[in-house]
Write a protein that holds these residues in place. Sequence first.
Motif, PDB file in Angstrom:
ATOM      1  N   MET A  30       0.818  -1.212   0.000  1.00 16.82           N
ATOM      2  CA  MET A  30       0.000   0.000   0.000  1.00 16.82           C
ATOM      3  C   MET A  30       0.850   1.258   0.000  1.00 16.82           C
ATOM      4  O   MET A  30       0.327   2.354  -0.134  1.00 16.82           O
ATOM      5  N   SER A  31       2.164   1.121   0.199  1.00 17.04           N
ATOM      6  CA  SER A  31       3.007   2.301   0.411  1.00 17.04           C
ATOM      7  C   SER A  31       3.265   3.060  -0.883  1.00 17.04           C
ATOM      8  O   SER A  31       3.247   2.497  -1.973  1.00 17.04           O
ATOM      9  N   ASP A  32       3.526   4.351  -0.709  1.00 15.52           N
ATOM     10  CA  ASP A  32       3.835   5.217  -1.843  1.00 15.52           C
ATOM     11  C   ASP A  32       4.664   6.394  -1.340  1.00 15.52           C
ATOM     12  O   ASP A  32       4.146   7.251  -0.639  1.00 15.52           O
ATOM     13  N   GLY A  33       5.962   6.423  -1.628  1.00 10.70           N
ATOM     14  CA  GLY A  33       6.796   7.565  -1.309  1.00 10.70           C
ATOM     15  C   GLY A  33       7.435   7.568   0.067  1.00 10.70           C
ATOM     16  O   GLY A  33       8.297   8.397   0.335  1.00 10.70           O
ATOM     17  N   TYR A  34       7.000   6.666   0.951  1.00 10.69           N
ATOM     18  CA  TYR A  34       7.596   6.595   2.295  1.00 10.69           C
ATOM     19  C   TYR A  34       7.302   5.204   2.839  1.00 10.69           C
ATOM     20  O   TYR A  34       6.140   4.805   2.953  1.00 10.69           O
ATOM     21  N   LEU A  35       8.357   4.469   3.156  1.00 12.42           N
ATOM     22  CA  LEU A  35       8.237   3.159   3.779  1.00 12.42           C
ATOM     23  C   LEU A  35       9.540   2.897   4.521  1.00 12.42           C
ATOM     24  O   LEU A  35      10.621   3.028   3.941  1.00 12.42           O
ATOM     25  N   LEU A 143      -5.215   3.905   1.028  1.00  7.93           N
ATOM     26  CA  LEU A 143      -6.061   2.998   1.809  1.00  7.93           C
ATOM     27  C   LEU A 143      -6.520   1.807   0.981  1.00  7.93           C
ATOM     28  O   LEU A 143      -6.775   1.931  -0.216  1.00  7.93           O
ATOM     29  N   SER A 144      -6.632   0.677   1.644  1.00  8.25           N
ATOM     30  CA  SER A 144      -7.195  -0.515   1.017  1.00  8.25           C
ATOM     31  C   SER A 144      -8.467  -0.857   1.773  1.00  8.25           C
ATOM     32  O   SER A 144      -8.812  -0.216   2.764  1.00  8.25           O
ATOM     33  N   LYS A 145      -9.150  -1.895   1.333  1.00  8.43           N
ATOM     34  CA  LYS A 145     -10.403  -2.281   1.991  1.00  8.43           C
ATOM     35  C   LYS A 145     -10.175  -2.910   3.350  1.00  8.43           C
ATOM     36  O   LYS A 145     -11.078  -3.010   4.149  1.00  8.43           O
ATOM     37  N   SER A 146      -8.970  -3.356   3.600  1.00  7.00           N
ATOM     38  CA  SER A 146      -8.679  -3.935   4.914  1.00  7.00           C
ATOM     39  C   SER A 146      -7.370  -3.352   5.443  1.00  7.00           C
ATOM     40  O   SER A 146      -6.463  -3.051   4.680  1.00  7.00           O
TER      41      SER A 146
END
Length: 179
Positions: A30-35, A143-146
Amino acid sequence: MNQKTRYIIGLIPLKPTIYTETAQSLLSEMSDGYLLSSSVFPHITVAQFELNDEEKARLQILWEEIAKLNIKPFNPKLIGVNFIKGLKSHDGFYWAQVAVERDPLMMKTHHQIVDVLNKHQLSCLNDAGDIYKPHITLARITLSKSIPLWTSELLAAQEFRIAIGASDKNGRYLKTVYE
């Protein structure tokens, strides 16, 4: 052109692995740009600031003043995981964070560091004072569904120590400069 470098005065954990492993295992898809990773280190931001290339010598002076505060390693109280909606350039994203209690020691540390920055006429780039929200960012996510379940070990007490690290515009702690 005189470029600016962003720095974080932060509290870094003596045992960072739990935060990085949790971020990687639960939030990488789910990450994008920061992990958090082997090159992006967990930390509690106390204050962020910028110096231009000509001012970098001031960094050591700042660190010497911070060292005089004699901030001993301590166990910030980790109180849960939260998801904060991103603003401005982070609109459409959420920050997955380990929340930190605004207890007297945490707030004293924050106020002391902001006072040092103010003394040197440096602006604190993160929320400060009454709106300061200490936390450990795990990832910037869509965000994801869970929402994945995190291990309770993520909130276990451990010591953190004060340090200055180089950062980027997303607040990623990239390397320790002084500790």
